[in-house]
Design an enzyme around this catalytic site. Structure first.
Site, mmCIF file in Angstrom:
data_model
loop_
_atom_site.group_PDB
_atom_site.id
_atom_site.type_symbol
_atom_site.label_atom_id
_atom_site.label_comp_id
_atom_site.label_asym_id
_atom_site.label_seq_id
_atom_site.Cartn_x
_atom_site.Cartn_y
_atom_site.Cartn_z
ATOM 1 N N GLY A 79 0.843 -1.190 0.327
ATOM 2 C CA GLY A 79 -0.193 0.043 -0.676
ATOM 3 C C GLY A 79 0.710 1.197 -0.043
ATOM 4 O O GLY A 79 2.519 1.524 0.434
ATOM 5 N N ASP A 80 0.228 2.465 0.006
ATOM 6 C CA ASP A 80 0.776 3.897 -0.369
ATOM 7 C C ASP A 80 -0.245 4.762 -0.051
ATOM 8 O O ASP A 80 -1.022 4.572 -0.448
ATOM 9 C CB ASP A 80 2.091 3.533 -1.665
ATOM 10 C CG ASP A 80 2.516 5.488 -1.583
ATOM 11 O OD1 ASP A 80 3.495 4.825 -0.833
ATOM 12 O OD2 ASP A 80 2.397 6.239 -2.116
ATOM 13 N N THR A 81 0.291 5.705 0.669
ATOM 14 C CA THR A 81 -0.974 6.812 0.812
ATOM 15 C C THR A 81 -0.285 7.944 1.233
ATOM 16 O O THR A 81 1.523 7.965 0.821
ATOM 17 C CB THR A 81 -1.281 7.061 2.626
ATOM 18 O OG1 THR A 81 -1.860 5.403 2.311
ATOM 19 C CG2 THR A 81 -2.306 8.225 3.011
#
Length: 205
Positions: A79-81
């Site tokens: 994931g990446d935010t």
């Protein structure tokens, strides 16, 4: 019914979490998922020229997932935010001055928090989803910015704040995925893991 890779059927794939983030591990636990193992991807997370926030998080999440070696029967989740003010990407602050700059930009303004998830299964094909959450901060006083910087909480966080901590007191409005702002949108994550066989889908139908 909630299932996880540790207690599910033997035929179920094993989940590899491509992240060192304790927040993502904790969020997965909220929906009853325990990774078989954790592997930390080593990629360049720098932005490309003129790259927009949504394509950026999707690219980084995909690159993270593909960077982790995957054995037979394993599914990789990454994931990446990131936080965006308009077209501007607010990554992790490099120092306190950068953190103050970010908080000044967010003060009294609406911003977007994009949180992307990528899952790579047996076929080696990356499958992605992204949540787009709108967050509005109250107007921050100089004293509030000083307090938050001094807390140290914003360092190492996209946009310079952790919504699950003291910064939640700055949030005047939120529309979208709270877990996505924390670091992993659980609705999108569960849907992808269901498709990969990690989580059991609805019975019947």
């Amino acid at each position: 019914m909630t299932d996880n890779s540790a207690s599910g059927p033997a035929s179920r794939p094993a989940l590899v979490l491509a992240s060192s983030s304790p927040r993502r591990l904790s969020l997965l636990a909220q929906i009853g998922i325990v990774p078989h193992r954790i592997a930390v991807p080593d990629i360049d997370e720098g932005e490309r020229p003129d790259e927009l926030p949504r394509p950026y998080v999707l690219r980084i999440a995909t690159e993270k997932a593909l960077a982790v070696p995957r054995a037979a029967g394993e599914v990789v989740l990454a994931g990446d935010t990131t936080v965006a003010v308009g077209r501007r990407i607010l990554a992790k602050p490099v120092d306190e001055a950068d953190l103050r700059r970010m908080l000044g930009l967010l003060s009294g303004r609406r911003h977007h928090c994009f949180s992307a998830v990528c899952v790579v299964g047996d076929d080696g094909k990356p499958r992605t989803r992204v949540s787009d959450t709108i967050v509005t901060f109250k107007r921050l006083s100089a004293a509030e910015i000083d307090w938050y910087v001094a807390s140290g909480e914003g360092m190492g966080k996209a946009g310079g704040y952790a919504i699950q901590g003291g910064a939640e007191g700055f949030v005047r409005f939120l529309s979208g995925s709270y877990s996505g702002v924390v670091g992993l949108p659980l609705f999108e994550t569960r849907a992808l893991l269901e498709g990969a066989g990690i989580v059991a889908g609805p019975r019947g139908g």
